[in-house]
Design a protein around this motif. Structure first.
Motif, mmCIF file in Angstrom:
data_model
loop_
_atom_site.group_PDB
_atom_site.id
_atom_site.type_symbol
_atom_site.label_atom_id
_atom_site.label_comp_id
_atom_site.label_asym_id
_atom_site.label_seq_id
_atom_site.Cartn_x
_atom_site.Cartn_y
_atom_site.Cartn_z
ATOM 1 N N GLY A 181 21.301 66.267 30.616
ATOM 2 C CA GLY A 181 19.892 66.332 30.268
ATOM 3 C C GLY A 181 19.204 65.029 30.621
ATOM 4 N N TYR A 182 17.896 64.986 30.337
ATOM 5 C CA TYR A 182 17.127 63.796 30.687
ATOM 6 C C TYR A 182 17.538 62.630 29.796
ATOM 7 N N LEU A 183 17.377 61.435 30.310
ATOM 8 C CA LEU A 183 17.656 60.206 29.564
ATOM 9 C C LEU A 183 16.347 59.537 29.200
ATOM 10 N N THR A 184 16.380 58.725 28.186
ATOM 11 C CA THR A 184 15.187 57.988 27.791
ATOM 12 C C THR A 184 15.503 56.501 27.737
ATOM 13 N N LYS A 185 14.530 55.699 28.084
ATOM 14 C CA LYS A 185 14.664 54.244 27.969
ATOM 15 C C LYS A 185 14.050 53.764 26.650
ATOM 16 N N ASN A 186 13.339 54.651 25.969
ATOM 17 C CA ASN A 186 12.678 54.329 24.714
ATOM 18 C C ASN A 186 13.724 54.117 23.618
ATOM 19 N N THR A 187 13.834 52.898 23.137
ATOM 20 C CA THR A 187 14.830 52.536 22.136
ATOM 21 C C THR A 187 14.707 53.395 20.883
ATOM 22 N N GLU A 188 13.487 53.716 20.491
ATOM 23 C CA GLU A 188 13.272 54.508 19.282
ATOM 24 C C GLU A 188 13.810 55.927 19.421
ATOM 25 N N GLU A 189 13.861 56.452 20.635
ATOM 26 C CA GLU A 189 14.305 57.834 20.868
ATOM 27 C C GLU A 189 15.780 57.943 21.232
ATOM 28 N N LYS A 190 16.416 56.825 21.591
ATOM 29 C CA LYS A 190 17.799 56.876 22.080
ATOM 30 C C LYS A 190 18.776 57.439 21.053
ATOM 31 N N ASP A 191 18.695 56.999 19.801
ATOM 32 C CA ASP A 191 19.630 57.484 18.782
ATOM 33 C C ASP A 191 19.575 59.006 18.668
ATOM 34 N N ALA A 192 18.370 59.529 18.553
ATOM 35 C CA ALA A 192 18.206 60.973 18.399
ATOM 36 C C ALA A 192 18.652 61.722 19.652
ATOM 37 N N ARG A 193 18.351 61.168 20.810
ATOM 38 C CA ARG A 193 18.720 61.840 22.063
ATOM 39 C C ARG A 193 20.233 61.879 22.245
ATOM 40 N N ILE A 194 20.895 60.768 21.975
ATOM 41 C CA ILE A 194 22.353 60.732 22.105
ATOM 42 C C ILE A 194 23.002 61.641 21.067
ATOM 43 N N LYS A 195 22.472 61.650 19.852
ATOM 44 C CA LYS A 195 23.003 62.549 18.821
ATOM 45 C C LYS A 195 22.850 64.004 19.250
ATOM 46 N N GLU A 196 21.726 64.332 19.884
ATOM 47 C CA GLU A 196 21.527 65.700 20.371
ATOM 48 C C GLU A 196 22.592 66.062 21.412
ATOM 49 N N PHE A 197 22.866 65.145 22.352
ATOM 50 C CA PHE A 197 23.913 65.383 23.352
ATOM 51 C C PHE A 197 25.251 65.676 22.662
ATOM 52 N N VAL A 198 25.674 64.767 21.773
ATOM 53 C CA VAL A 198 26.980 64.882 21.126
ATOM 54 C C VAL A 198 27.055 66.142 20.274
ATOM 55 N N ASP A 199 26.039 66.402 19.464
ATOM 56 C CA ASP A 199 26.047 67.583 18.591
ATOM 57 C C ASP A 199 26.172 68.871 19.393
ATOM 58 N N LYS A 200 25.417 68.980 20.474
ATOM 59 C CA LYS A 200 25.449 70.216 21.263
ATOM 60 C C LYS A 200 26.776 70.376 22.015
ATOM 61 N N ILE A 201 27.340 69.272 22.462
ATOM 62 C CA ILE A 201 28.639 69.359 23.142
ATOM 63 C C ILE A 201 29.711 69.786 22.145
ATOM 64 N N LEU A 202 29.805 69.068 21.017
ATOM 65 C CA LEU A 202 30.872 69.339 20.052
ATOM 66 C C LEU A 202 30.637 70.627 19.251
ATOM 67 N N ALA A 203 29.471 71.220 19.345
ATOM 68 C CA ALA A 203 29.231 72.524 18.720
ATOM 69 C C ALA A 203 30.144 73.578 19.357
ATOM 70 N N GLN A 204 30.631 73.298 20.552
ATOM 71 C CA GLN A 204 31.498 74.249 21.259
ATOM 72 C C GLN A 204 32.977 74.053 20.903
ATOM 73 N N TYR A 205 33.264 73.096 20.017
ATOM 74 C CA TYR A 205 34.636 72.847 19.599
ATOM 75 C C TYR A 205 34.791 73.244 18.137
ATOM 76 N N PRO A 206 35.873 73.901 17.750
ATOM 77 C CA PRO A 206 36.941 74.400 18.599
ATOM 78 C C PRO A 206 36.492 75.624 19.388
ATOM 79 N N PRO A 207 37.164 75.883 20.492
ATOM 80 C CA PRO A 207 36.757 77.026 21.307
ATOM 81 C C PRO A 207 37.011 78.345 20.570
ATOM 82 N N GLN A 208 36.144 79.289 20.834
ATOM 83 C CA GLN A 208 36.292 80.615 20.251
ATOM 84 C C GLN A 208 37.086 81.473 21.231
ATOM 85 N N LYS A 209 38.364 81.653 20.940
ATOM 86 C CA LYS A 209 39.224 82.439 21.848
ATOM 87 C C LYS A 209 38.815 83.903 21.779
ATOM 88 N N LYS A 210 38.788 84.506 22.938
ATOM 89 C CA LYS A 210 38.355 85.915 23.013
ATOM 90 C C LYS A 210 39.527 86.843 23.144
#
Length: 175
Positions: free
Chosen positions: A146-175
């Motif tokens: 996704g897009y990156l930001t140079k705005n220091t105030e937005e970095k924490d939230a943006r990085i948390k969004e990346f991590v949360d959405k990635i790790l939302a897929q763990y553990p994998p749902q076996k089909k």
């Protein structure tokens, strides 16, 4: 008049699409994910990540928070080793504006059938690898782009969004 009402909706859609994180994951179908309860960082891999130390801390703190909500504990004798990797590139969007029109440009009138607008946005990809600590084999990999930001105030939230959405897929749902 109808066109003027659709412009705010279109603008909202464009802004929303810029802010989203696109995620994907892959995993070893033979791994027993129920057996993993603790983790530690693979220091040698984390040290190699070529981003600022502040951004690295933001990523690791976000991973800690998310892993804790999933019931994982940090440990000196972990079940999983966590590794991260990042890539950055420039996303180039070209918008073709069709239609006949006239106007002024740099003091000169023009007429034409259309023109292009180009927008360059920095985009990053974060990979989170989970490695079985006993076998040293990769068992799960998640990635978010996704897009990156140079705005220091937005970095924490943006990085948390990346991590949360990635790790939302763990553990994998076996089909």
């Amino acid at each position: 008049m109808k066109t003027l009402k659709t412009i705010p909706v279109l603008l909202l859609f464009v802004l929303a699409s810029c802010s989203s994180v696109r995620v994907n994951s892959d995993y070893d179908k033979k791994a027993n994910f129920d057996g993993y309860k603790s983790y530690a960082y693979l220091k040698s891999a984390v040290d190699k990540v070529e981003i600022s130390d502040l951004d690295k801390k933001r990523i690791l703190h976000s991973i800690d928070d998310t892993m804790a909500t999933k019931g994982f504990a940090k440990s000196e004798t972990p079940d999983l080793l966590v590794s991260i990797f990042t890539k950055e590139n420039q996303r180039v969007d070209i918008y073709n504006h069709n239609g006949f029109g006239w106007g002024m440009g740099l003091g000169n009138p023009y007429m034409g059938l259309g023109y292009n607008s180009t927008y360059v946005t920095p985009e990053g990809t974060l990979y989170i690898d989970l490695i079985d600590a006993k076998t040293k084999e990769l068992v799960w990999q998640g990635e978010g782009s996704g897009y990156l930001t140079k705005n220091t105030e937005e970095k924490d939230a943006r990085i948390k969004e990346f991590v949360d959405k990635i790790l939302a897929q763990y553990p994998p749902q076996k089909k």
